[in-house]
Design an enzyme around this catalytic site. Structure first.
Site, short mmCIF file in Angstrom:
data_model
loop_
_atom_site.label_atom_id
_atom_site.label_comp_id
_atom_site.label_asym_id
_atom_site.label_seq_id
_atom_site.Cartn_x
_atom_site.Cartn_y
_atom_site.Cartn_z
N LYS A 152 38.14 43.54 50.69
CA LYS A 152 38.89 43.00 51.90
C LYS A 152 39.66 41.17 52.18
O LYS A 152 40.73 41.28 52.36
CB LYS A 152 37.36 43.11 53.10
CG LYS A 152 37.09 44.81 54.02
CD LYS A 152 36.32 44.57 54.95
CE LYS A 152 34.83 43.55 54.20
NZ LYS A 152 33.95 44.62 53.59
N THR A 231 35.52 31.35 46.02
CA THR A 231 35.14 30.60 47.76
C THR A 231 34.32 32.07 47.37
O THR A 231 34.32 32.10 48.70
CB THR A 231 36.96 31.57 48.42
OG1 THR A 231 36.77 32.18 48.30
CG2 THR A 231 37.54 30.23 48.84
N ARG A 233 31.22 33.07 45.61
CA ARG A 233 29.76 32.20 45.99
C ARG A 233 29.52 31.82 44.27
O ARG A 233 30.09 31.99 43.43
CB ARG A 233 28.88 33.47 45.33
CG ARG A 233 28.25 34.00 46.79
CD ARG A 233 27.51 33.41 48.40
NE ARG A 233 27.49 33.93 49.21
CZ ARG A 233 28.08 33.81 50.33
NH1 ARG A 233 29.18 33.72 50.14
NH2 ARG A 233 27.70 34.94 51.37
N ASP A 257 35.02 26.00 47.07
CA ASP A 257 34.35 26.04 48.52
C ASP A 257 32.68 26.48 48.41
O ASP A 257 32.18 26.44 48.99
CB ASP A 257 34.66 27.36 49.42
CG ASP A 257 34.07 27.43 51.25
OD1 ASP A 257 34.52 25.82 51.52
OD2 ASP A 257 33.93 28.47 51.44
N GLU A 262 24.73 23.86 45.92
CA GLU A 262 25.57 23.82 46.72
C GLU A 262 24.77 23.36 47.92
O GLU A 262 24.51 22.11 48.08
CB GLU A 262 26.88 24.07 46.98
CG GLU A 262 26.11 25.36 48.17
CD GLU A 262 27.23 26.46 48.14
OE1 GLU A 262 27.82 27.10 47.17
OE2 GLU A 262 27.35 27.37 49.74
N HIS A 301 31.36 25.26 51.63
CA HIS A 301 30.93 26.44 51.98
C HIS A 301 31.24 26.31 53.34
O HIS A 301 30.93 27.39 54.23
CB HIS A 301 29.91 27.16 51.76
CG HIS A 301 29.47 28.00 51.84
ND1 HIS A 301 28.51 29.22 50.73
CD2 HIS A 301 29.62 29.49 52.47
CE1 HIS A 301 28.43 30.06 50.89
NE2 HIS A 301 29.54 30.16 51.79
P1 NAI Z 1 34.97 43.59 49.49
O1 NAI Z 1 32.84 43.87 49.54
O2 NAI Z 1 35.23 43.95 50.99
O3 NAI Z 1 34.79 42.89 48.50
C1 NAI Z 1 34.80 42.93 47.54
C2 NAI Z 1 35.50 43.75 45.76
O4 NAI Z 1 35.27 43.41 44.78
C3 NAI Z 1 35.15 45.25 46.37
O5 NAI Z 1 36.55 45.67 45.88
C4 NAI Z 1 34.78 45.43 44.82
O6 NAI Z 1 34.93 46.97 44.47
C5 NAI Z 1 34.80 44.23 44.07
N1 NAI Z 1 33.76 44.26 42.68
C6 NAI Z 1 31.81 43.85 42.98
N2 NAI Z 1 31.54 43.94 41.82
C7 NAI Z 1 32.50 43.66 41.06
C8 NAI Z 1 32.45 43.44 39.47
N3 NAI Z 1 31.77 43.01 38.76
N4 NAI Z 1 34.55 42.88 38.97
C9 NAI Z 1 34.62 42.82 39.73
N5 NAI Z 1 35.30 43.41 41.22
C10 NAI Z 1 33.90 43.76 41.49
O7 NAI Z 1 34.19 42.01 50.19
P2 NAI Z 1 34.79 41.16 51.00
O8 NAI Z 1 34.20 41.07 52.05
O9 NAI Z 1 36.11 41.34 50.46
O10 NAI Z 1 34.23 39.02 50.82
C11 NAI Z 1 33.86 38.95 49.43
C12 NAI Z 1 32.98 37.90 49.03
O11 NAI Z 1 33.52 37.08 49.32
C13 NAI Z 1 31.81 37.95 49.56
O12 NAI Z 1 31.01 39.11 48.74
C14 NAI Z 1 30.79 36.60 50.41
O13 NAI Z 1 30.12 36.61 48.64
C15 NAI Z 1 31.88 35.59 49.97
N6 NAI Z 1 32.42 35.57 51.20
C16 NAI Z 1 32.04 33.72 50.88
C17 NAI Z 1 33.07 33.00 52.51
C18 NAI Z 1 33.09 31.56 52.82
O14 NAI Z 1 32.86 31.29 53.37
N7 NAI Z 1 33.22 31.08 51.59
C19 NAI Z 1 33.25 33.67 53.72
C20 NAI Z 1 32.99 35.40 53.36
C21 NAI Z 1 32.83 36.13 52.39
#
Ligand code: NAI
Length: 334
Positions: A152, A231, A233, A257, A262, A301
């Site tokens: 997303k 951004t 983890r 971020d 952290e 963060h």
């Molecule tokens: P999502 O689940 O929609 O997308 C994650 C993507 O990563 C998926 O397309 C998945 O197939 C791919 N993926 C999973 N394992 C993988 C791997 N080993 N190699 C390559 N691609 C892989 O998640 P979304 O909503 O896009 O969020 C992603 C991450 O962003 C979250 O899990 C969270 O840790 C982080 N995040 C950080 C925030 C912040 O404030 N800094 C806020 C919100 C999310």
């Protein structure tokens, strides 16, 4: 079903909102994270809600005998031992859609800070120096952005990159050729994305497969002078590898971020409780060395932290808790 709910990491204005949404339940609020120190306060809770600074691991879960449900106020859920919850029959739900545009916008705030030296300019002009030497930036137009994780958030970042006239290469374990055609980006291997991108941005979840996805071996494959943006983890990047790549001048800068360790940066006082933990002390010193660099931008963060995103998080958290108690829909992660 009326439930006893303990909600952690919620400031006063959020408490008012959740209190109204969860009327009929017995709800207790705590501004601090759930931890060994305060777990006793939640011992009768059937449901808890936490944010990412509550590390809900086995030792904590075992101290919550009545617990049936955890609603995290975040997308990522690596701070919760989901496997152990599964064994114990405890449901876990997250907030799947709240911040794809929010986090993507912050990603570009970080990219632009580095590409146009906004952070350096701010510090310089604040001290009364208005010279421009050393502040020459570079255009994003026609540069290549490498997006790792096209979920997303990653897809939103790609849409924005296209608005800047960038080329996009992406790596994901799951590909969607329709989307790549419509959004005009190209999937490639991780090595190819690293070796051909001017800027690499991480958008993967953190788990055992993505632990140190960027590491000592592959960070060297990045183009000399390229930028790394994280951004996602902290644990997705081996911070020692990042330290070396910055120190050797192999990469041109980083905007973070998130960063392994952290928590200690945000609250150095914690070091007082780790009296003999040299690893933690080393991590803290290394992180401070990284953040001191003028080609590193760090935000604590806050990529998710906009008013609109917070409201969406609260709504989804209330939906999860109500859904669980009423047997309705929840955003389950397991
Ligand atoms: P999502 O689940 O929609 O997308 C994650 C993507 O990563 C998926 O397309 C998945 O197939 C791919 N993926 C999973 N394992 C993988 C791997 N080993 N190699 C390559 N691609 C892989 O998640 P979304 O909503 O896009 O969020 C992603 C991450 O962003 C979250 O899990 C969270 O840790 C982080 N995040 C950080 C925030 C912040 O404030 N800094 C806020 C919100 C999310």
């Amino acid at each position: 079903m009326k439930m006893k709910i303990a909600i952690f990491e919620v400031q006063k204005w959020k408490q008012e909102f959740l209190k109204a949404e969860l009327a009929g339940h017995e709800v207790e609020f705590f501004e601090e994270p759930l931890s060994e120190e305060n777990v006793e306060k939640a011992k009768d809770a059937e449901a808890i809600s936490v944010f990412i600074y509550s590390k809900v691991k086995k030792d904590i879960i075992e101290k919550l005998p009545k617990l049936k449900f955890i609603a995290t106020q975040s997308t990522g859920f690596d701070h919760i031992d989901v496997e152990f919850c599964k064994e114990k029959g405890i449901g876990v739900a997250n907030v799947p859609h709240y911040g794809e545009n929010t986090v993507a916008e912050h990603t570009f705030a970080l990219i632009l800070a580095l590409s146009r030296n906004v952070h350096k300019s701010y510090l310089r002009t604040n001290s009364g120096d208005f010279s421009i030497e050393g502040l020459k930036g570079f255009d994003l137009k026609d540069k290549t952005l490498g997006v790792i994780g096209t979920g997303k958030i990653g897809l939103h970042v790609i849409r924005m990159a296209k608005g800047f006239g960038m080329h996009v290469k992406a790596y994901d374990v799951q590909t969607d050729n329709f989307l790549s055609e419509v959004l005009h980006f190209e999937y490639a291997s991780l090595d190819e994305v690293l070796s051909t991108s001017d800027i690499v941005s991480l958008h993967v979840p953190y788990n055992k497969n993505t632990h140190h996805l960027i590491n000592k071996e592959n960070i060297k494959k990045m183009k000399k002078g390229a930028l790394l943006i994280n951004t996602a983890r902290g644990g997705a990047v081996d911070t020692d590898a990042l330290f070396d790549a910055l120190d050797e001048g192999h990469i041109g800068g980083a905007a973070l971020d998130v960063l392994e360790g952290e928590e200690l940066l945000l609250d150095e006082k914690q070091m007082l409780y780790y009296k003999e933990d040299n690893d933690k002390l080393r991590e803290l010193v290394r992180n401070e060395q990284i953040l001191k660099r003028d080609n590193v931008v760090f935000t604590p963060h806050i990529a998710f932290y906009s008013q609109e995103a917070l409201e969406r998080i609260l709504n989804a958290t209330a939906e999860n808790l109500k859904g669980f108690s009423e047997g309705g829909t929840i955003y389950s992660v397991s």
